[in-house]
Design an enzyme around this catalytic site. Structure first.
Site, mmCIF file in Angstrom:
data_model
loop_
_atom_site.group_PDB
_atom_site.id
_atom_site.type_symbol
_atom_site.label_atom_id
_atom_site.label_comp_id
_atom_site.label_asym_id
_atom_site.label_seq_id
_atom_site.Cartn_x
_atom_site.Cartn_y
_atom_site.Cartn_z
ATOM 1 C CB CYS A 10 37.817 35.609 31.728
ATOM 2 S SG CYS A 10 38.951 35.235 33.112
ATOM 3 C CG HIS A 72 45.139 35.754 41.354
ATOM 4 N ND1 HIS A 72 44.591 34.798 42.184
ATOM 5 C CD2 HIS A 72 44.112 36.476 40.884
ATOM 6 C CE1 HIS A 72 43.283 34.961 42.223
ATOM 7 N NE2 HIS A 72 42.959 35.956 41.440
ATOM 8 C CB CYS A 94 45.591 34.129 33.800
ATOM 9 S SG CYS A 94 44.890 34.835 32.281
ATOM 10 C CG HIS A 122 45.280 41.991 43.256
ATOM 11 N ND1 HIS A 122 45.733 41.051 42.365
ATOM 12 C CD2 HIS A 122 43.923 41.906 43.245
ATOM 13 C CE1 HIS A 122 44.698 40.444 41.801
ATOM 14 N NE2 HIS A 122 43.589 40.945 42.330
ATOM 15 C CD GLU A 124 47.351 40.567 37.503
ATOM 16 O OE1 GLU A 124 47.792 41.280 36.575
ATOM 17 O OE2 GLU A 124 46.140 40.278 37.636
ATOM 18 C CB SER A 221 40.858 43.271 41.332
ATOM 19 O OG SER A 221 41.169 44.513 40.745
ATOM 20 C CG ASN A 222 37.089 40.657 37.501
ATOM 21 O OD1 ASN A 222 35.932 40.514 37.113
ATOM 22 N ND2 ASN A 222 37.735 39.694 38.155
#
Length: 333
Positions: A10, A72, A94, A122, A124, A221-222
């Site tokens: 991404c 993150h 990001c 996580h 993030e 995670s994604n």
């Protein structure tokens, strides 16, 4: 072979990886990076070979060194620690994660208690919770949402981790909204465009695939969400693989159609290695299944654009978010 598009890197991941490479080019090795710059073992090993040093905490970087924050994001306490150590920081967070950080800070300032939908532990989530300490309750899915307790009498708002399952997050929000009718939400979705796009195309291919393979690391995670989406959308089997070497040939027995995609932090070279592996075993006809075309880019962190030396620890918040066309189609290659 049904090959998902879009897939892979991404804009946030491209920016983060390019930032490490640019920092090494400008300042030479070592450049220290707090945690994995993105969650992919191949990317981390490649950057280590170029001179990046990954550390768990800012305290592990020598005083005065260059320290980069991962995609993150980090809590304000991490920035304060880095400043106290005299570290020269480069922020590769990001911009879509930065958006969530700003929302958390705003809601906390406006005296809301925040229900953060995400996965405990996580990076993030840890960073986001640090932007509103004491004012966030973590909600891990719809079942948890049905059980959580919140402070009495206060205003409530919800936010989410950017890499969650879109469908599960929607279900979680519905449960929360039923329990707390005055619940407020962010003005635009927190789940990032790339996560949504990759999940949508996997839904399209899963219904027609006997087996779906998702290229990505186990701590992504994604990528893990894509496996779940494939199974929920009708794939007979779905597996997360680090690379072609992790494919179990027993999975291929009795399989006619294979769907293939990759998480937002998986390099495209790994996808091509999987395609070569499967082509050698008879799956040599590839149809590209596309649901949208992405044109989103983010500028490099300003510390890498402002001059030859990142003198002060400053947050990086630049970027654009240009959405693209939608509509599934297939192209045979």
């Amino acid at each position: 072979m049904l090959l998902a598009a879009p897939r892979g890197f991404c804009a946030g991941v491209e920016r983060a990886v390019a930032a490490v490479e640019k920092a090494l080019e400008l300042y030479g090795a070592p450049v220290y990076v707090r945690h994995e710059i993105v969650h992919n073992a191949h990317v981390v090993r490649d950057l280590e070979a170029k001179g990046a040093v990954f550390v768990d905490e800012a305290a592990q970087a020598p005083e005065g060194a260059i320290l980069m924050y991962s995609a993150h994001g980090v809590a304000p306490t991490v920035r304060a620690e880095a400043q106290a150590r005299g570290l020269r920081t480069i922020d590769a967070t990001c911009p879509l994660v930065t958006k969530v950080h700003k929302e958390a800070h705003r809601y906390a300032t406006e005296d809301y208690h925040i229900l953060l939908i995400g996965h405990e532990g996580h990076e993030e989530v840890i960073g986001t919770m640090g932007h509103a300490p004491g004012r966030i309750t973590l909600v891990d899915g719809p079942e948890h949402a049905a059980q959580i307790t919140v402070p009495d009498g206060g205003r409530l708002a919800w936010l989410s981790q950017t890499t969650l399952s879109v469908d599960e997050t929607t279900e979680t929000v519905d449960v929360l909204a039923t329990r707390f009718p005055d619940l407020q939400g962010p003005p635009s979705a927190d789940i990032c465009y790339a996560t949504q796009n990759r999940q949508e195309v996997v839904k399209h291919i899963a219904a027609d695939a006997d087996l779906v393979l998702i290229v990505g690391s186990a701590n992504s995670s994604n990528s893990r969400r894509l496996v779940e989406v494939a199974r929920d959308a009708g794939a007979r089997r779905a597996h997360l693989i680090e690379d072609a070497a992790r494919i179990d040939e027993a999975w291929l027995e009795g399989i006619e159609t294979i769907g293939l995609s990759s998480g937002a932090s998986a390099p495209e070279t790994l996808v091509h290695e999987v395609l070569d592996f499967l082509a050698a075993r008879g799956w040599d006809r590839v149809e590209s299944v596309r649901t949208t075309t992405e044109s989103i880019t983010f500028a490099l962190p300003h510390e890498l654009r402002a001059g030859p030396s990142p003198d002060r620890p400053r947050p990086s918040q630049d970027g654009t978010d240009r959405r693209a066309d939608t509509g599934a189609r297939r192209d045979r290659t």
